[in-house]
Design a protein around this motif. Sequence first.
Motif, PDB file in Angstrom:
ATOM      1  N   GLY A 108      -3.699   4.809 -15.475  1.00 27.12           N
ATOM      2  CA  GLY A 108      -4.457   5.043 -14.320  1.00 27.12           C
ATOM      3  C   GLY A 108      -4.410   4.231 -13.156  1.00 27.12           C
ATOM      4  N   GLU A 109      -5.051   4.610 -12.190  1.00 26.70           N
ATOM      5  CA  GLU A 109      -4.950   3.908 -10.906  1.00 26.70           C
ATOM      6  C   GLU A 109      -5.896   2.514 -10.780  1.00 26.70           C
ATOM      7  N   CYS A 110      -5.565   1.590  -9.908  1.00 25.76           N
ATOM      8  CA  CYS A 110      -6.382   0.303  -9.803  1.00 25.76           C
ATOM      9  C   CYS A 110      -7.509   0.714  -8.706  1.00 25.76           C
ATOM     10  N   PRO A 111      -8.477   0.232  -8.822  1.00 24.08           N
ATOM     11  CA  PRO A 111      -9.765   0.542  -7.799  1.00 24.08           C
ATOM     12  C   PRO A 111      -9.379  -0.307  -6.473  1.00 24.08           C
ATOM     13  N   LEU A 122       0.905  -1.213  -0.018  1.00 28.57           N
ATOM     14  CA  LEU A 122      -0.079   0.074  -0.149  1.00 28.57           C
ATOM     15  C   LEU A 122       0.864   1.235   0.040  1.00 28.57           C
ATOM     16  N   LEU A 123       2.244   1.255  -0.304  1.00 19.76           N
ATOM     17  CA  LEU A 123       2.771   2.386  -0.442  1.00 19.76           C
ATOM     18  C   LEU A 123       2.308   3.236  -1.452  1.00 19.76           C
ATOM     19  N   SER A 124       2.490   4.517  -1.216  1.00 21.77           N
ATOM     20  CA  SER A 124       2.311   5.579  -2.186  1.00 21.77           C
ATOM     21  C   SER A 124       3.112   5.743  -3.329  1.00 21.77           C
ATOM     22  N   ARG A 125       2.555   6.379  -4.370  1.00 20.47           N
ATOM     23  CA  ARG A 125       3.829   6.609  -5.400  1.00 20.47           C
ATOM     24  C   ARG A 125       4.987   7.166  -5.119  1.00 20.47           C
ATOM     25  N   TYR A 180      -0.637   1.450  -5.583  1.00 14.58           N
ATOM     26  CA  TYR A 180      -0.296   2.202  -6.410  1.00 14.58           C
ATOM     27  C   TYR A 180       0.887   1.698  -7.085  1.00 14.58           C
ATOM     28  N   HIS A 181       1.205   0.429  -6.939  1.00 16.07           N
ATOM     29  CA  HIS A 181       2.327  -0.238  -7.866  1.00 16.07           C
ATOM     30  C   HIS A 181       1.699  -0.519  -9.125  1.00 16.07           C
TER      31      HIS A 181
END
Length: 432
Positions: free
Chosen positions: A308-311, A9-12, A315-316
């Motif tokens: 795009g981002e995954c629901p 769950l790390l941020s970008r 953020y990987h």
Amino acid sequence: MYLHKEMELLSRSEIEALQLERLQLTLKRCMNSPFYKKRFEESHLKPSDINSLSDLQKIPFTTKQDLRDNYPFGLAAVPMDEVVRLHSSSGTTGTPTVILHTQKDLDEWANVVARCLYMVGLRRGDVFQNSSGYGMFTGGLGFQYGAERLGMLTVPAAAGNTKRQIKFITDFGTTALHAIPSYASRLYEVMQEMGIDPQRDTKLRTLVIGAEPHSEEQRRKIERMLGVKAYNSFGMSEMCGPGVAFECPEQNGMHIWEDYYIVEIVDPVTLEPVPEGEVGELVLTTINREAMPLLRYRTRDLTRILPGECPCGRYHKRLDRMKGRSDDMMILKGVNIFPIQIETVLMQFEELGTEYLITLTNEEANDLMTVEVELKDFSDDYSRLQALTREITRQLKDEILLTPVVKLMPKGYMVKQEGKAVRVRDLRKTLI
């Protein structure tokens, strides 16, 4: 015990900061490798020249041929008495590629495979059956140690012996199975022959698939047959093995674990970066490995980064399913074709099974393609089979821009294989 859930769950910004830190440590370690020390000297580079992730592009690519030319231990970055295991490629000809591991490398590998399995809901109490080969092939031990790290009961069934696989599934209450797509289809066929309904007579609910290119249509067909949710997995021996990238429950691309790898997508001809979302060759740099780190390794696999981002909230970055390899592309009459294009069309027809073979021949300087595909069930309705053949031919022509010869074969016609399915036979003779 798996203790690395927070890394999912790390941020970008956290991912990129960790990547740069680990990359710089990896570069220093690479100076202990005879190969990389020489490569940097020839390129007039020093580790201190890499001050950002974008600076990575200053470093030359590493190729499979580099590994072969420095066989067996020329890329080692630690003393050999710190190496506790090696794996080699599954190639049957020529010099194999060898990958070395310290004990920390093996521990980290188990952690990242455990992360993949945890992400799709597997937990202590599940029964994980592995139908992958063990030994030099990384799929066996990679999933074995990852499943054990989660605390699951593991069944190291190894490859082949389909009726024994099915007995294990039913007797041991297997809830999760690792199998290549073509073998998952084979398991279902044998279950049918044995009078076993996988949805009624087994506890299977999760399937891990990978190791050979497959279409979304084939995945959905396997899910319907076995009554499971099938998750796509990507790995390769040069990157340790399984665990490089894995689908989350959204099933919309494989999250590549960027605290272990830096990913690039390049044009396979120009080797220049392609825009996000475009297909190109996957290039990977290891940043969490001791014994044998690899910098900008050309995998030859063709894919793209999904924009795009995954629901799911991770953020990987996500990789699309592998389209094939840059070196398995077929060229007929100047047209570039990949086997996965053929499969995508075939799997849309409910009348067809999952076994097919593409044969390329050359007659009077004319390239020809024949596609043999098994029917799902026996049929003697000649007019219906003719209409089906015409429709398959039409859709294939629309997809690949050439007209193949389509042959519908009876169920069971093709030789079943326990390993990776052979999808292409190229019988064309080189003209001199």
